[in-house]
Design a protein around this motif. Structure first.
Motif, PDB file in Angstrom:
ATOM      1  N   GLU A 125       0.829  -1.205   0.000  1.00  0.00           N
ATOM      2  CA  GLU A 125       0.000   0.000   0.000  1.00  0.00           C
ATOM      3  C   GLU A 125       0.866   1.259   0.000  1.00  0.00           C
ATOM      4  O   GLU A 125       0.523   2.253  -0.632  1.00  0.00           O
ATOM      5  N   TYR A 126       1.984   1.223   0.703  1.00  0.00           N
ATOM      6  CA  TYR A 126       2.884   2.377   0.731  1.00  0.00           C
ATOM      7  C   TYR A 126       3.468   2.634  -0.661  1.00  0.00           C
ATOM      8  O   TYR A 126       3.617   3.775  -1.075  1.00  0.00           O
ATOM      9  N   LYS A 127       3.779   1.547  -1.369  1.00  0.00           N
ATOM     10  CA  LYS A 127       4.304   1.702  -2.728  1.00  0.00           C
ATOM     11  C   LYS A 127       3.257   2.266  -3.683  1.00  0.00           C
ATOM     12  O   LYS A 127       3.602   2.873  -4.698  1.00  0.00           O
TER      13      LYS A 127
ATOM     14  N   ASN B 169       1.292   4.612  -2.857  1.00  0.00           N
ATOM     15  CA  ASN B 169       1.066   5.963  -2.313  1.00  0.00           C
ATOM     16  C   ASN B 169      -0.255   6.082  -1.561  1.00  0.00           C
ATOM     17  O   ASN B 169      -0.879   7.135  -1.559  1.00  0.00           O
TER      18      ASN B 169
ATOM     19  N   LYS C  28      -0.825   6.128   1.824  1.00  0.00           N
ATOM     20  CA  LYS C  28      -0.127   6.170   3.105  1.00  0.00           C
ATOM     21  C   LYS C  28      -1.048   5.962   4.304  1.00  0.00           C
ATOM     22  O   LYS C  28      -0.635   5.448   5.331  1.00  0.00           O
TER      23      LYS C  28
ATOM     24  N   ALA D  93      -1.684   2.240   4.530  1.00  0.00           N
ATOM     25  CA  ALA D  93      -0.395   1.607   4.813  1.00  0.00           C
ATOM     26  C   ALA D  93      -0.034   1.763   6.285  1.00  0.00           C
ATOM     27  O   ALA D  93       0.419   0.806   6.928  1.00  0.00           O
ATOM     28  N   SER D  94      -0.256   2.947   6.843  1.00  0.00           N
ATOM     29  CA  SER D  94       0.080   3.145   8.254  1.00  0.00           C
ATOM     30  C   SER D  94      -0.848   2.344   9.155  1.00  0.00           C
ATOM     31  O   SER D  94      -0.414   1.831  10.192  1.00  0.00           O
TER      32      SER D  94
END
Length: 77
Positions: A47-49, A51, A53, A56-57
């Protein structure tokens, strides 16, 4: 590579969960939690890749909570 790791962690998690349910033997529950945390960590990285965020967090936070719970159970606290 990340999709393969996520799939592997998910299969291992499901295997431990099914074993615990069918055999009424929950001594491998901490290992199940450990692999579930690994799958959540990999999903957070994916998910961070992308974008995303926020999600992802949340996934990484859930991963850390699951890791803490798993290690707490393993150490017998």
């Amino acid at each position: 590579m990340l999709k393969f790791l996520r799939f592997l962690f998910a299969i291992i998690t499901i295997s431990f969960a099914l074993y615990g349910m069918l055999a009424d033997d929950f001594r491998y529950a901490p290992l199940m939690l450990l692999f579930m945390g690994g799958a959540m960590l990999v999903m957070g990285i994916e998910e961070y890749k992308k974008n995303k965020k926020g999600s992802a967090s949340c996934l990484v936070g859930a991963c850390l909570l699951i890791f803490y719970t798993s290690f707490d159970i393993m150490l017998g606290s």
